[in-house]
Design an enzyme around this catalytic site. Structure first.
Site, PDB file in Angstrom:
ATOM      1  CG  ASP A   1      -1.867   1.170   1.323  1.00 35.77           C
ATOM      2  OD1 ASP A   1      -1.810   2.056   0.561  1.00 35.77           O
ATOM      3  OD2 ASP A   1      -2.945   0.959   2.306  1.00 35.77           O
TER       4      ASP A   1
ATOM      5  CG  ASP B   1      -3.351   3.535  -3.037  1.00 36.54           C
ATOM      6  OD1 ASP B   1      -4.094   2.830  -3.235  1.00 36.54           O
ATOM      7  OD2 ASP B   1      -3.217   4.332  -1.939  1.00 36.54           O
ATOM      8  CD  GLU B   2      -5.394  -0.593  -0.981  1.00 37.57           C
ATOM      9  OE1 GLU B   2      -5.643  -0.324   0.060  1.00 37.57           O
ATOM     10  OE2 GLU B   2      -6.594  -0.777  -1.754  1.00 37.57           O
TER      11      GLU B   2
END
Lengths: 403, 383
Positions: free
Chosen positions: A11, A106-107
């Site tokens: 993350d 973003d993960e």
């Protein structure tokens, strides 16, 4: 050992804000708020850790952000930059291990291989991932390692920013007791209310309940899945398939007029149709909507013959369009529903329909090769630059498709 | 207006007329049924008219004791509900008073508010100067409609295929319907027909309404095609029509259907219709929206050709049904079809046997029952 289902979850910290801080060194170390448009009526869609320390969180109105943090730098979002950086992040992770699932901009979640499941090996791998992401993009990320993907995500949140957290199966469920219920991904406000109604106010209580109890609270098999996840079991994801493709846009002030709304809807229909073709689906229903400030929203929907043709969808849209003036339009929505795998839909019977479909497939190929606006409808000429790329959160736009 | 009506006959007439009434309309008058009581000597009649702006239907119910001729306009749904609910009454008395209609039974009285009768469009009439007219027996017309109307496009996006193409020439009539992935073509004989070929596209709704109006297989039906309307009159030409249905025509050009009728199918299998539809229905049980196809595998196999119909749905299971083939010419072939498209066609076939004609797995299949019915269906990709 983590058992058969060990996961590593990456993350990136305060993603949009950190990307801007890296791209513009003058912002480094300063409180930063990302805004979708440069108007005072909007709110921050992301904030840096420096801003968070002043109480400016995601969703904070711009005026409130300025009040809480007078020195905050409010930066207009640059979706294309975030999408390109996202691609580099994935590339960096893949130099270390395969990605099982891209969860959002973003993960990413990665299932560990059989020889990466000791705690030492997994932590070493996590450090390599963090270094690779930093080396490729200059960004810090937090990594969680745990026996299943949900707990790995929970672990990644535990050590932010720039953290590395390990949850061992033997530490469960005690390791989770310090968390609030809504720290568990998937437990939102409505589920929280339901848990409270059943006397569950903390994670310790949640973990003490039986599998049947959780099934009763969730009123579905999802409760049983949670019982397993909380005990470190690897629960396979539920198979899903795309049933709709949709696009929405908040209109910038300059486009808040009827003509621009129509052009924007046409543009979004082209984009949705291209996405459906890319995914191999034909649409059987088109819905369009416009939300306005000074009048009730306008919505319309029509069944369409299973189609991949942008022309067919635009003809239907032409019949749906009200023609009347819209007062203060602010948001437009387009959705293609009832998607059917194109092979199941069957070939069109008439040569003209096949030719139309083939034409749009050819347009897609040209745009994939020469850039997404190499070929576009004449009606969109002059409007393409006015269409902002949507801010990517959970679904990441394909930069080969129309903006 | 005052008339005493047989309740059952009145209910039938209102139900039929309601089929033409607009479900939703900015003009509330179009959600009404127009009633006109007339007397010709001792014979009374009540004429009901429903219209939605696209379709208008006028039908008469006889054996009405008309005590005072007149007319009224009342909401169709309320009138139908009242007449249906008064099921213990053999007769009902309808009396108009201004814009309202009073319906009286033995122990009940309803006063329904309506609108001025003059606000309603003029009732449809069979034109005497139409460009083309043809006459068809009711049972022939019903067969023609039934064997193709199911294949029309349900979506409103392609106007020309939201209806059935009618082509009439001398004493032949043919109807064609397509939704873009299949096409049904029905041919039949006409009692009378235009000397020059005439064609029009009639909306699906009007044809479904026509089917409901047919109750005597021998009764002749006349169809007149005007510049923008199709008008059907039910009853012998020398008598006043029992019912008149007028429909706006569907605009646009019907796709060139003759070009897509395959002429070089080299694999022909004859099936018992009932066995084939049963087999397809059973195979379709193990399909879902992601695997909406059944695979037909035909093998010549000497004197005992067979066809295996298989289906498979992920996480559900698979099925295989064997169907005897009465006769087969051609090589072995495997081809996928949407089972519903096959069932739709077989359901409307009256004949005991059907012929399935194929060319290749990616070419259209053709189902025939003699010259009267031709059905073309595109295959699906089961890979």
């Amino acid at each position: 050992m983590f058992g058969s289902g060990s996961w590593l979850f990456v993350d990136v910290d305060a993603y949009f804000a950190q990307v801007e801080q890296v791209a513009r060194p003058a912002l480094a170390g300063r409180p930063v708020g990302i805004v979708p448009t440069a108007v005072e009526t909007t709110c921050c869609i992301a904030t840096s850790y420096e801003a968070k320390r002043h109480g400016v969180k995601t969703g904070c109105p711009v005026r409130e952000a300025r009040r809480l943090c007078p020195g905050i730098a409010l930066v207009q979002s640059r979706p294309e930059l975030y999408i390109r950086t996202h691609a580099r992040i994935l590339e960096a992770i893949r130099t270390c291990l395969p990605i099982t699932r891209v969860c959002s901009i973003d993960e990413a979640a990665c299932r560990l291989g059989a020889n990466e499941r000791t705690a030492e090996d997994a932590l070493a791998l996590a450090r390599r991932v963090k270094a690779a992401v930093r080396g490729a993009t200059g960004l810090t990320c937090s990594v969680g390692v745990a026996p299943n993907d949900v707990l790995a995500k929970v672990a990644s949140e535990m050590g932010k920013p720039d953290g590395l957290t390990l949850i061992r199966r033997e530490d469960l469920p005690e390791r989770l007791f310090g968390l609030a219920l809504d720290d568990l991904p998937g437990i939102g406000p409505r589920m929280l209310t339901r848990l409270h109604a059943h006397g569950v106010h903390d994670t310790r209580r949640l973990c003490s309940l039986s599998e049947a109890d959780l099934a009763g609270i969730w009123k579905s098999v999802e409760g049983r899945r949670w019982w397993r996840r909380l005990r470190g079991m690897d629960v396979p994801p539920v198979a899903t398939r795309t049933r709709s493709v949709g696009h929405q846009r908040i209109l910038p002030p300059a486009l808040r007029n009827t003509a621009s709304v129509r052009a924007m809807l046409v543009h979004l229909i082209c984009k949705a149709a291209a996405r459906a073709r890319r995914k191999g689906y034909a649409a059987q229903r088109l819905s369009v909507g416009v939300r306005c400030l000074d009048q009730p929203a306008w919505w319309a929907s029509a069944a369409v013959p299973a189609t991949q043709s942008t022309h067919t969808l635009l003809r239907v849209f032409g019949a749906l369009w009200p023609g009347a003036e819209l007062r203060s339009p602010i948001r437009v929505d387009v959705t293609l529903h009832e998607l059917l795998p194109v092979g199941v839909a069957g070939e069109p019977l008439f040569p003209a329909a096949r030719a139309e479909r083939d034409l749009w497939r050819a347009v897609d190929r040209i745009n994939a090769k020469h850039g997404r606006h190499a070929v576009y409808l004449g009606a969109l000429h002059g409007t393409l630059d006015a269409v902002p790329v949507r801010i990517p959160f959970s679904s990441i736009p394909d930069l080969e498709l129309p903006a | 207006m005052k008339a005493v009506c047989d309740r059952a006959a009145l209910l039938d007439a209102i139900t039929l007329a309601s089929g033409a009434v607009a479900q939703r309309s900015p003009r509330p008058q179009l959600q009404c049924v127009h009633l006109a009581a007339t007397r010709d000597g001792d014979a009374g009649a009540l004429t009901l008219v429903g219209a939605d702006g696209e379709v208008a239907l006028s039908l008469s119910t006889l054996n009405v004791d008309v005590q005072a001729p007149g007319e009224c306009l009342v909401p169709a749904d309320k009138l139908r509900q009242i007449v249906a609910a008064e099921d213990a009454e053999p007769t009902l008395t309808l009396a108009a008073d201004g814009d309202a209609l009073t319906i009286t039974g033995a122990d009940a009285r309803f006063n329904v508010f309506g609108y001025p009768a003059g606000d309603f469009p003029a009732p449809p009439a069979f034109p005497t100067d139409a460009g083309a007219t043809l006459g068809v027996r009711s049972d022939d017309l019903a067969r023609l409609i039934n064997t193709c109307v199911f294949a029309t496009a349900r979506e409103n996006s392609r106007y020309a295929i939201n209806g059935v193409l009618v082509v009439a020439e001398q004493k032949t009539v043919q109807m064609v319907a397509t939704d873009g992935r299949r096409l049904a073509l029905a041919r039949g004989a006409a009692l009378t027909g235009p000397a020059e070929p005439a064609r029009c596209i009639i909306p699906t709704k009007a044809l479904n309404q026509t089917l409901k109006l047919i109750n005597d297989p021998d009764e002749p039906v006349r169809l007149a095609i005007t510049e923008n309307q199709a008008v059907l009159a039910f009853g012998h030409p020398e008598e006043a029509p029992r019912a008149v249905l007028a429909s706006n025509l569907v605009e646009g050009a019907f796709p060139p259907y003759e070009d897509v009728i395959p002429r070089d199918q080299d694999k022909k299998a004859v099936f018992d219709t009932a066995r084939l539809i049963s087999a397809v229905r059973r195979a379709a049980i193990l399909t879902n929206e992601d695997s909406r196809g059944v695979r037909l595998a035909l093998t010549p196999d000497g004197d005992a050709p067979t066809m295996a119909i298989t289906s498979r749905a992920a996480e559900m299971g698979e099925a295989e049904i064997t169907v005897p083939v009465e006769s087969y010419t051609g090589d072995a072939i495997e081809i996928g079809f949407n089972p519903q498209f096959i069932i739709d066609a077989l359901k409307v076939v009256d004949e005991a046997q059907v012929t399935l004609e194929l060319k290749a797995p990616n070419k259209p299949g053709l189902i025939r029952t003699g010259p009267e019915f031709t059905y073309i269906v595109m295959p699906v990709n089961l890979q």
